[in-house]
Design an enzyme around this catalytic site. Structure first.
Site, PDB file in Angstrom:
ATOM      1  N   GLU A  68      -5.179  -4.136  10.837  1.00 45.95           N
ATOM      2  CA  GLU A  68      -4.061  -3.217  11.004  1.00 45.95           C
ATOM      3  C   GLU A  68      -4.245  -2.415  12.293  1.00 45.95           C
ATOM      4  O   GLU A  68      -4.944  -1.392  12.302  1.00 45.95           O
ATOM      5  CB  GLU A  68      -4.002  -2.232   9.827  1.00 45.95           C
ATOM      6  CG  GLU A  68      -3.811  -2.907   8.481  1.00 45.95           C
ATOM      7  CD  GLU A  68      -3.224  -1.941   7.464  1.00 45.95           C
ATOM      8  OE1 GLU A  68      -2.192  -2.294   6.873  1.00 45.95           O
ATOM      9  OE2 GLU A  68      -3.759  -0.838   7.280  1.00 45.95           O
ATOM     10  N   GLY A  74       2.978  -1.025   4.124  1.00 49.00           N
ATOM     11  CA  GLY A  74       3.157   0.359   3.699  1.00 49.00           C
ATOM     12  C   GLY A  74       4.605   0.635   3.338  1.00 49.00           C
ATOM     13  O   GLY A  74       5.075   0.308   2.248  1.00 49.00           O
ATOM     14  N   GLY A  75       5.344   1.210   4.268  1.00 48.21           N
ATOM     15  CA  GLY A  75       6.711   1.666   4.031  1.00 48.21           C
ATOM     16  C   GLY A  75       7.605   0.667   3.302  1.00 48.21           C
ATOM     17  O   GLY A  75       8.283   1.026   2.327  1.00 48.21           O
ATOM     18  N   ASN A 131       0.877  -1.164   0.000  1.00 48.78           N
ATOM     19  CA  ASN A 131       0.000   0.000   0.000  1.00 48.78           C
ATOM     20  C   ASN A 131       0.915   1.214   0.000  1.00 48.78           C
ATOM     21  O   ASN A 131       1.497   1.546   1.026  1.00 48.78           O
ATOM     22  CB  ASN A 131      -0.904  -0.010   1.242  1.00 48.78           C
ATOM     23  CG  ASN A 131      -1.682   1.283   1.390  1.00 48.78           C
ATOM     24  OD1 ASN A 131      -1.774   2.066   0.448  1.00 48.78           O
ATOM     25  ND2 ASN A 131      -2.252   1.500   2.569  1.00 48.78           N
ATOM     26  N   TRP A 132       1.028   1.820  -1.162  1.00 44.00           N
ATOM     27  CA  TRP A 132       1.962   2.943  -1.280  1.00 44.00           C
ATOM     28  C   TRP A 132       1.430   4.223  -0.645  1.00 44.00           C
ATOM     29  O   TRP A 132       2.155   5.209  -0.554  1.00 44.00           O
ATOM     30  CB  TRP A 132       2.268   3.207  -2.766  1.00 44.00           C
ATOM     31  CG  TRP A 132       3.175   2.199  -3.391  1.00 44.00           C
ATOM     32  CD1 TRP A 132       3.879   1.213  -2.768  1.00 44.00           C
ATOM     33  CD2 TRP A 132       3.490   2.099  -4.786  1.00 44.00           C
ATOM     34  NE1 TRP A 132       4.624   0.502  -3.687  1.00 44.00           N
ATOM     35  CE2 TRP A 132       4.398   1.024  -4.933  1.00 44.00           C
ATOM     36  CE3 TRP A 132       3.111   2.795  -5.922  1.00 44.00           C
ATOM     37  CZ2 TRP A 132       4.919   0.643  -6.172  1.00 44.00           C
ATOM     38  CZ3 TRP A 132       3.621   2.420  -7.154  1.00 44.00           C
ATOM     39  CH2 TRP A 132       4.512   1.362  -7.275  1.00 44.00           C
ATOM     40  N   LYS A 133       0.159   4.233  -0.289  1.00 40.46           N
ATOM     41  CA  LYS A 133      -0.452   5.449   0.274  1.00 40.46           C
ATOM     42  C   LYS A 133      -0.282   6.595  -0.728  1.00 40.46           C
ATOM     43  O   LYS A 133      -0.349   6.365  -1.922  1.00 40.46           O
ATOM     44  CB  LYS A 133       0.137   5.741   1.660  1.00 40.46           C
ATOM     45  CG  LYS A 133       0.089   4.475   2.539  1.00 40.46           C
ATOM     46  CD  LYS A 133       0.381   4.698   3.977  1.00 40.46           C
ATOM     47  CE  LYS A 133       0.212   3.385   4.738  1.00 40.46           C
ATOM     48  NZ  LYS A 133       0.368   3.540   6.166  1.00 40.46           N
ATOM     49  N   SER A 148       3.891  -2.095  10.083  1.00 39.77           N
ATOM     50  CA  SER A 148       5.351  -2.277  10.177  1.00 39.77           C
ATOM     51  C   SER A 148       5.821  -3.678   9.764  1.00 39.77           C
ATOM     52  O   SER A 148       6.785  -4.204  10.324  1.00 39.77           O
ATOM     53  CB  SER A 148       5.844  -1.916  11.581  1.00 39.77           C
ATOM     54  OG  SER A 148       5.511  -0.568  11.886  1.00 39.77           O
ATOM     55  N   HIS A 207      -9.206   1.917   5.182  1.00 41.97           N
ATOM     56  CA  HIS A 207      -7.912   2.084   5.840  1.00 41.97           C
ATOM     57  C   HIS A 207      -8.070   3.082   6.994  1.00 41.97           C
ATOM     58  O   HIS A 207      -8.831   4.046   6.884  1.00 41.97           O
ATOM     59  CB  HIS A 207      -6.863   2.570   4.838  1.00 41.97           C
ATOM     60  CG  HIS A 207      -5.476   2.445   5.372  1.00 41.97           C
ATOM     61  ND1 HIS A 207      -4.945   3.361   6.259  1.00 41.97           N
ATOM     62  CD2 HIS A 207      -4.531   1.500   5.195  1.00 41.97           C
ATOM     63  CE1 HIS A 207      -3.722   2.978   6.588  1.00 41.97           C
ATOM     64  NE2 HIS A 207      -3.443   1.856   5.956  1.00 41.97           N
ATOM     65  N   GLU A 228      -6.307   5.422   7.902  1.00 48.25           N
ATOM     66  CA  GLU A 228      -6.025   6.817   7.508  1.00 48.25           C
ATOM     67  C   GLU A 228      -7.253   7.442   6.843  1.00 48.25           C
ATOM     68  O   GLU A 228      -7.525   8.624   7.024  1.00 48.25           O
ATOM     69  CB  GLU A 228      -4.799   6.853   6.589  1.00 48.25           C
ATOM     70  CG  GLU A 228      -3.525   6.557   7.374  1.00 48.25           C
ATOM     71  CD  GLU A 228      -2.435   5.864   6.584  1.00 48.25           C
ATOM     72  OE1 GLU A 228      -2.480   5.865   5.338  1.00 48.25           O
ATOM     73  OE2 GLU A 228      -1.524   5.299   7.232  1.00 48.25           O
ATOM     74  N   GLY A 234       3.212   2.477  10.550  1.00 45.47           N
ATOM     75  CA  GLY A 234       4.214   3.520  10.314  1.00 45.47           C
ATOM     76  C   GLY A 234       5.008   3.900  11.548  1.00 45.47           C
ATOM     77  O   GLY A 234       5.715   4.905  11.553  1.00 45.47           O
TER      78      GLY A 234
HETATM   79  P1  13P Z   1       3.468   0.435   7.480  1.00 40.47           P
HETATM   80  O1  13P Z   1       3.823  -0.902   6.871  1.00 40.47           O
HETATM   81  O2  13P Z   1       4.255   1.571   6.899  1.00 40.47           O
HETATM   82  O3  13P Z   1       3.444   0.377   8.964  1.00 40.47           O
HETATM   83  O4  13P Z   1       1.942   0.738   7.018  1.00 40.47           O
HETATM   84  C1  13P Z   1       0.991  -0.221   7.231  1.00 40.47           C
HETATM   85  C2  13P Z   1      -0.224   0.154   6.487  1.00 40.47           C
HETATM   86  O5  13P Z   1      -0.927   1.074   6.857  1.00 40.47           O
HETATM   87  C3  13P Z   1      -0.551  -0.608   5.280  1.00 40.47           C
HETATM   88  O6  13P Z   1      -1.828  -0.331   4.846  1.00 40.47           O
END
Ligand code: 13P
Length: 250
Positions: free
Chosen positions: A166, A233-234, A9-11, A212, A94, A96, A172
């Site tokens: 999540e 994500g990251g 998930n590149w956000k 993470s 999500h 966010e 993050g």
């Molecule tokens: P991270 O892997 O950066 O913690 O993000 C998780 C996430 O929100 C994936 O949707």
């Protein structure tokens, strides 16, 4: 048998040029079978992503879509158009989007139905805050989110869909839930699906952990009985790290 998923998930990161560079870097490095590799990218990158994934094992995801197919909804993304473009999945709910864009369980339920109607599959996110966990309310909160998200959706559709647990405190932050904590909640979600539907449906639905996830911890998480993959994500943005994640079985 549930095929594991590693979904990036590149956000709100990467432009179309960077998307192409990523695709060029991972070319030929994804497993042909055994793991489903997905990348979720911003709407502006999806044309590039879908074109680059064609003829490769890579599956594609949008990070959001609206719950109507078309109309006067300025700035929203049409699930019908995403389907026509060739997208496979849409990430919805999500934390966010819930936090910053005030999405409700009801919106997420409507979105899930519209995505399924358009022959794509939803990746439905859920998760609790640290305060909820510390107050002992995490299970009730998360199972409530799931119950609301799947209301009115058939067992057959849920069995094809994906759920991502999540915990917000692990996103993050570099703070991963322990593999045991992740397994525990993913199991609770599966039991909830069994009570809402039946055991067969619960056994077929893939449930991911996110927060993470990185090459260093993916194996331990994936070894857990109920965890069917990661929403990352990251660590999904760097091609080398993404390739390491999807090849975790090697
Ligand atoms: P991270 O892997 O950066 O913690 O993000 C998780 C996430 O929100 C994936 O949707």
């Amino acid at each position: 048998m549930r095929t594991p998923i590693i979904a990036g998930n590149w956000k709100m990161n990467k432009n179309p040029k960077e998307t192409q560079e990523f695709l060029d870097s991972i070319k030929g490095k994804l497993p042909e079978s055994g793991v489903e590799a997905i990348i979720g990218a911003p709407a502006i990158d999806l044309t590039t992503l879908v074109a680059g994934a064609e003829g490769t094992p890579l599956k594609t995801a949008a990070e959001n879509s609206y719950f109507e197919d078309a109309g006067a909804f300025t700035g929203e993304t049409s699930p019908k158009a995403l389907s026509e473009m060739g997208l496979d999945y849409v990430i919805i709910g999500h934390s966010e989007r819930r936090q910053y864009f005030k999405e409700t369980d009801e919106d997420i339920n409507k979105k899930a139905k519209t995505i399924l109607k358009n022959n794509m599959l939803p990746i439905i996110c859920c998760g609790e805050t640290l305060e909820q966990r510390e107050a002992g309310k995490a299970e009730d909160w998360v199972t409530g989110q799931i119950e609301n998200a799947v209301a009115g959706i058939s067992a057959a559709d849920i069995a094809k869909s994906v759920i991502a647990y999540e915990p917000i405190w692990a996103i993050g932050t570099g703070k991963t839930a322990t593999a045991d904590q992740a397994q525990e909640m993913v199991h609770v979600i599966r039991e909830k699906l069994a009570s809402l539907y039946d055991q067969d449906t619960a056994d077929k639905t893939r449930i991911l952990y996110g927060g993470s996830v990185k090459p260093a911890n993916v194996k331990e998480l994936m070894a857990k009985e109920d965890i069917d993959g990661g929403l990352v994500g990251g660590a999904s943005m760097d091609p080398e790290s993404y390739v390491a994640l999807v090849n975790y079985q090697k």
